[in-house]
Design a protein around this motif. Structure first.
Motif, mmCIF file in Angstrom:
data_model
loop_
_atom_site.group_PDB
_atom_site.id
_atom_site.type_symbol
_atom_site.label_atom_id
_atom_site.label_comp_id
_atom_site.label_asym_id
_atom_site.label_seq_id
_atom_site.Cartn_x
_atom_site.Cartn_y
_atom_site.Cartn_z
ATOM 1 N N SER A 14 45.683 14.026 -10.809
ATOM 2 C CA SER A 14 44.713 14.825 -10.697
ATOM 3 C C SER A 14 43.501 14.433 -9.529
ATOM 4 O O SER A 14 43.769 13.211 -9.442
ATOM 5 C CB SER A 14 43.956 15.016 -11.896
ATOM 6 O OG SER A 14 43.368 13.860 -12.408
ATOM 7 N N GLY A 69 40.241 18.814 -11.074
ATOM 8 C CA GLY A 69 41.582 19.178 -11.463
ATOM 9 C C GLY A 69 42.126 18.204 -12.642
ATOM 10 O O GLY A 69 43.252 18.522 -13.169
ATOM 11 N N CYS A 74 47.076 18.791 -10.354
ATOM 12 C CA CYS A 74 45.941 19.635 -10.145
ATOM 13 C C CYS A 74 44.757 19.311 -9.403
ATOM 14 O O CYS A 74 44.557 18.058 -9.689
ATOM 15 C CB CYS A 74 45.446 20.514 -11.556
ATOM 16 S SG CYS A 74 44.356 21.694 -11.341
ATOM 17 N N MET A 97 45.924 19.011 -3.146
ATOM 18 C CA MET A 97 47.396 19.469 -3.702
ATOM 19 C C MET A 97 48.250 19.840 -2.517
ATOM 20 O O MET A 97 49.543 19.683 -2.770
ATOM 21 C CB MET A 97 46.998 20.973 -4.417
ATOM 22 C CG MET A 97 46.181 20.792 -5.931
ATOM 23 S SD MET A 97 45.776 22.190 -6.618
ATOM 24 C CE MET A 97 47.526 22.441 -7.358
ATOM 25 N N TYR A 100 52.356 22.737 -10.837
ATOM 26 C CA TYR A 100 51.004 22.395 -10.530
ATOM 27 C C TYR A 100 50.213 23.713 -10.877
ATOM 28 O O TYR A 100 50.820 24.815 -11.185
ATOM 29 C CB TYR A 100 50.857 22.292 -9.137
ATOM 30 C CG TYR A 100 51.517 23.265 -8.141
ATOM 31 C CD1 TYR A 100 51.020 24.423 -7.671
ATOM 32 C CD2 TYR A 100 52.898 22.959 -7.364
ATOM 33 C CE1 TYR A 100 51.512 25.206 -6.767
ATOM 34 C CE2 TYR A 100 53.317 23.761 -6.744
ATOM 35 C CZ TYR A 100 52.730 24.962 -6.252
ATOM 36 O OH TYR A 100 53.384 25.736 -5.466
ATOM 37 N N GLU A 101 48.849 23.452 -10.957
ATOM 38 C CA GLU A 101 47.922 24.685 -11.436
ATOM 39 C C GLU A 101 47.015 24.907 -10.179
ATOM 40 O O GLU A 101 46.697 23.951 -9.787
ATOM 41 C CB GLU A 101 47.170 24.300 -12.548
ATOM 42 C CG GLU A 101 46.245 25.437 -12.997
ATOM 43 C CD GLU A 101 46.921 26.434 -13.671
ATOM 44 O OE1 GLU A 101 47.456 27.372 -13.007
ATOM 45 O OE2 GLU A 101 46.512 26.922 -14.859
ATOM 46 N N PHE A 102 46.845 26.086 -9.588
ATOM 47 C CA PHE A 102 45.899 26.476 -8.470
ATOM 48 C C PHE A 102 45.168 27.571 -8.970
ATOM 49 O O PHE A 102 45.876 28.717 -8.904
ATOM 50 C CB PHE A 102 46.688 26.494 -7.225
ATOM 51 C CG PHE A 102 45.940 26.753 -6.142
ATOM 52 C CD1 PHE A 102 44.877 25.791 -5.714
ATOM 53 C CD2 PHE A 102 45.913 27.734 -5.368
ATOM 54 C CE1 PHE A 102 43.730 25.802 -4.475
ATOM 55 C CE2 PHE A 102 45.299 28.094 -4.329
ATOM 56 C CZ PHE A 102 44.333 27.003 -3.858
#
Length: 403
Positions: free
Chosen positions: A274, A278, A363, A369, A388-390
């Motif tokens: 992270s 994030g 994240c 990222m 991944y988270e965006f």
């Protein structure tokens, strides 16, 4: 589920070159049309993404991707899951799809001035096909969610986590237990927009497993450039919300989560990576996996100690659980800071924590990222092991200068 006829497939695929050249022009006109004639749908869209143009660019990419993969819709499964969860979190329903379809076809017709009937017919059928897929998935998601729509939660406590991050502990106003969630998922907040309406934002749950409270941790978003406004929702939460206030929450949702039981069975190692705020979904994943049998490496990046949130919480989890290793990396340490390492998440650094088996979850800010995504691709790390988270149009990552 219906299938597309061969003529429709051929016609849509034949439009790919035109779309590639004109997709952004098409989507900009589409949003202008739709918001003018159906302003009620504006509530589902982040105004900042509209102002920056990223939402238009993301839709342009999605339209082209759909056209290119129309013969193999299974390749769009990940996109359907992402969009379906996002729509369910915001309360998008089947009745909204005809509005979008009308303006998409209208924009195509306006752009071609006019469009040949066979083009409009093919794209109408293709849009209907995709809409049916999304509506079907969203119906399933609504059944799985703890509740539909929005529910009142009371702010039980507010905690300063760093110079820029503040945690909000939330309990159900009706006294019910906190809803179950998967580690890494988010909730949607519906907030007043200052103009007599509301706006919605997604925030990752930064804790997991508490039966009484939910926790979100929000960074105060400042403008990146002089001509940009500050983040409305984050500044509203930081400046206006106090303990005892009530907020409207949607149920936990999202396709980005750690399947703890699957890792418990497989023993496959996990890297939780992270940067900045994030860290929030990673904290939930860490809490859920601490004490399990599979190895977990928690790598947290921050600019310096002043912006390093949750350091004590993470240290306690690492000290108390043999399967957890933590590492702190600062990109711009201040005098007296003592991180484990300094610099960016480059290939040399990542290679210290990754084998070909490692499942990587990450994240953080968009440049970070994009940098990590590019590094993992250069390293040849298996794509199916990269998650991944965006919170924003995902296409932005691939266009970011650091990628």
């Amino acid at each position: 589920m219906s299938t597309l006829c061969e003529k429709t497939i051929e016609t849509v695929k034949a439009s790919v070159p035109f779309l590639s050249e004109n997709a952004l022009k098409l989507t900009c006109h589409f949003y202008q049309r739709m918001f003018k004639e159906n302003p009620e749908v504006k509530v589902f869209f982040n105004p900042a993404h509209q102002v920056s143009g990223s939402q238009q660019a993301a839709l342009a990419g999605a339209v082209c991707s759909f056209a290119e993969n129309i013969e193999t819709p299974e390749k769009l499964a990940a996109a359907v899951e992402l969009i379906g969860n996002k729509h369910a979190s915001l309360g998008v329903k089947a009745e909204h799809y005809p509005v979008v379809g009308k303006h998409l076809l209208g924009a195509i017709d306006d752009l071609l001035d006019p469009a040949p009937p066979e083009i409009l017919e093919a794209w109408g059928e293709a849009y209907g096909f995709l809409a049916d897929v999304l509506i079907g998935r969203e119906k399933e998601l609504y059944k799985e969610m703890a509740w539909e729509g929005f529910k009142e939660f009371e702010v039980a406590q507010i905690v300063e986590e760093s110079e820029v991050i503040r945690s909000f502990y939330l309990k159900a106003a009706d006294g019910a237990e906190a809803p179950a969630s998967k580690p890494g998922q988010y909730v949607t907040l519906r907030l007043p927009d200052g103009n007599g309406s509301t706006t919605m934002r997604n925030y990752s749950l930064s804790s997991h497993g508490c039966s009484e409270l939910l926790r979100i941790s929000v960074k105060r978003e400042s403008p990146q450039h002089a001509d940009q406004p500050q983040g409305y929702a984050s500044n509203y939460l930081h400046d206006s919300v106090k303990a005892g206030d009530r907020l409207e929450l949607g149920a936990p949702c999202g396709e980005f989560y750690l399947d703890v039981e699957a890792h418990e069975k497989s023993g496959i190692p996990v890297l939780l990576l992270s940067g900045g705020v994030g860290v929030t979904p990673m904290l939930a994943m860490l809490q859920a996996s601490a004490g399990r049998t599979f190895p977990v490496t928690f790598v947290q990046g921050a600019m310096n100690a002043a912006q390093h949130a949750f350091s004590e919480e993470v240290a306690k989890l690492a000290d108390a659980n043999a399967n957890v290793i933590k590492h702190v990396r600062y990109s711009a340490p201040a005098e007296g800071d003592m991180p484990d390492s300094e610099g960016l998440f480059d290939e040399a650094f990542l290679s210290e924590f990754i084998t070909t088996e490692t499942e990587v979850y990450f994240c953080g800010p968009k440049p970070m990222m994009a940098h990590v995504l590019g590094a993992l691709e250069s390293m040849g790390h298996p794509q199916e092991k990269v998650h991944y988270e965006f919170f924003g149009p995902a296409e932005e990552l691939k266009k970011c200068p650091m990628h």
